[in-house]
Enzyme design. Sequence first.
Site, short mmCIF file in Angstrom:
data_model
loop_
_atom_site.label_atom_id
_atom_site.label_comp_id
_atom_site.label_asym_id
_atom_site.label_seq_id
_atom_site.Cartn_x
_atom_site.Cartn_y
_atom_site.Cartn_z
N GLU A 1 -8.87 -0.84 -2.61
CA GLU A 1 -9.15 0.61 -2.66
C GLU A 1 -10.48 0.95 -1.99
O GLU A 1 -10.57 1.94 -1.26
CB GLU A 1 -9.13 1.12 -4.10
CG GLU A 1 -7.79 0.98 -4.81
CD GLU A 1 -6.59 1.44 -3.98
OE1 GLU A 1 -6.69 2.46 -3.25
OE2 GLU A 1 -5.55 0.77 -4.04
N CYS B 1 0.85 -1.18 0.00
CA CYS B 1 0.00 0.00 0.00
C CYS B 1 0.89 1.23 0.00
O CYS B 1 1.90 1.26 0.70
CB CYS B 1 -0.87 -0.04 1.26
SG CYS B 1 -1.99 1.35 1.43
N HIS C 1 -10.24 1.26 1.68
CA HIS C 1 -9.74 2.55 2.18
C HIS C 1 -10.90 3.52 2.44
O HIS C 1 -10.83 4.34 3.34
CB HIS C 1 -8.78 3.20 1.17
CG HIS C 1 -7.38 2.71 1.27
ND1 HIS C 1 -6.62 2.79 2.42
CD2 HIS C 1 -6.57 2.14 0.35
CE1 HIS C 1 -5.42 2.29 2.20
NE2 HIS C 1 -5.36 1.88 0.94
#
Length: 183
Positions: free
Chosen positions: A154, A110, A157
């Site tokens: 993603e 990441c 997140h």
Amino acid sequence: MITMKDIVREGNPILNKVAEEVPLPASASDKETLEEMLQYLKNSQDEEVSSKYGLRPGVGLAAPQIGLSKRMIAVHFDDLDDKHYSYGLFNPKIVSHSVEKAYLSSGEGCLSVDREIPGYVPRYARITVKAVDLDGNEVKLRLRGYAAIVFQHEIDHLNGVMFYDYINPENPFEAPENAKPIE
């Protein structure tokens, strides 16, 4: 231009927050930010540009990683079947997923994490994502394998979840149940 100095690192509370929905149609400034996020990924994969600006290569970027608590992600990569994915998406949502799981045999990394974190990250093997693209079109993407893993990373997140939250703390390399490795 987004560079590594703009990337928020682990420990910053924004990475553990649920991001806000983006009002649609997207504002000019939200569109511009999302275009810059996508450009970062393209730049990071270009050897000349990435070495000139010290960019770490990435295949995905979520708005919280640049300090914005908004539901926006950018992805730019080729999957293992050489299918090309390049999207800036507003309010992406996983609307369905397989029971079967998958994981990257090499583990995940990441841009917000500056250390190696070994271990398998179980993900859904197949997902369907609905979102709105940079042109304001509603898109529905059926993803599997590597592409499904990138999108889940993603979208996590946006929900304040880091990839290492899924790693088995007792045995990081224990193959997750009902999961196949992706090389």
